[in-house]
Design an enzyme around this catalytic site. Structure first.
Site, PDB file in Angstrom:
ATOM      1  N   GLY A   1       2.509   4.609   0.679  1.00 33.38           N
ATOM      2  CA  GLY A   1       2.385   5.458   1.853  1.00 33.38           C
ATOM      3  C   GLY A   1       2.505   4.701   3.164  1.00 33.38           C
ATOM      4  N   CYS A   2       2.500   3.389   3.125  1.00 33.90           N
ATOM      5  CA  CYS A   2       2.635   2.581   4.336  1.00 33.90           C
ATOM      6  C   CYS A   2       4.107   2.538   4.725  1.00 33.90           C
ATOM      7  CB  CYS A   2       2.099   1.165   4.099  1.00 33.90           C
ATOM      8  SG  CYS A   2       2.388   0.041   5.493  1.00 33.90           S
ATOM      9  N   ALA A   3       4.433   3.087   5.890  1.00 36.46           N
ATOM     10  CA  ALA A   3       5.821   3.140   6.340  1.00 36.46           C
ATOM     11  C   ALA A   3       6.390   1.744   6.581  1.00 36.46           C
ATOM     12  CB  ALA A   3       5.928   3.983   7.606  1.00 36.46           C
TER      13      ALA A   3
ATOM     14  N   LYS B   1       0.868  -1.168   0.000  1.00 38.86           N
ATOM     15  CA  LYS B   1       0.000   0.000   0.000  1.00 38.86           C
ATOM     16  C   LYS B   1       0.908   1.223   0.000  1.00 38.86           C
ATOM     17  CE  LYS B   1      -2.238   2.189   3.384  1.00 38.86           C
ATOM     18  NZ  LYS B   1      -3.032   2.392   4.561  1.00 38.86           N
TER      19      LYS B   1
END
Length: 137
Positions: free
Chosen positions: A11-13, A9
């Protein structure tokens, strides 16, 4: 060096840390947006292998955290139908490492690529300790 297709996903750190760990281990990572992939049930099912259906779900998804969906009561067909309609429910990342597929960063194909000592630091959601969540679930 292994070529890894990494469904994440954006933007998922946590997914970003996982991709970086694979790259640091010398692998070629091809990142794909799990939310935009045109999944078919039979293709998605191949990532879950023989794992229990409940483990296929992203436990951090809002619909699961709210109790709207209970992974423990889902069968394979209904779980796949839910995931096809709402990809945020899919446990991430989905990984295809030269044909070896898995869901999550804690299974055999991944452990052999990054090493067990490194794995623990990149599986856990980076927002867990603050109680936060990602803006899109």
């Amino acid at each position: 060096m292994t070529t890894i297709i990494f469904y994440h996903k954006p933007g998922c750190a946590t997914n970003a840390r996982q991709m970086q760990a694979l790259k640091a281990a010398g692998h070629h990572v091809i990142a794909k947006d799990i939310l935009k992939e045109p999944w078919r049930a039979e293709e998605l099912r191949r990532f879950f292998g023989n794992t229990p259906v409940a483990s296929w779900f992203n436990r951090a998804a809002r619909r699961i955290k709210s109790g709207e969906i209970n992974p423990e009561t889902s069968d394979a067909a209904s779980a796949l139908a839910l995931m096809l309609s709402d990809p945020l429910l899919i446990r991430r990342p989905l990984i295809n490492a030269d044909g070896a597929r898995c869901a999550g960063f804690d299974h055999g194909p991944v452990l052999s690529l990054v090493g067990r000592s490194m794995q623990g630091d990149v599986e856990r959601c980076s927002r867990e300790e603050t109680g936060g969540h990602c803006s899109s679930g």
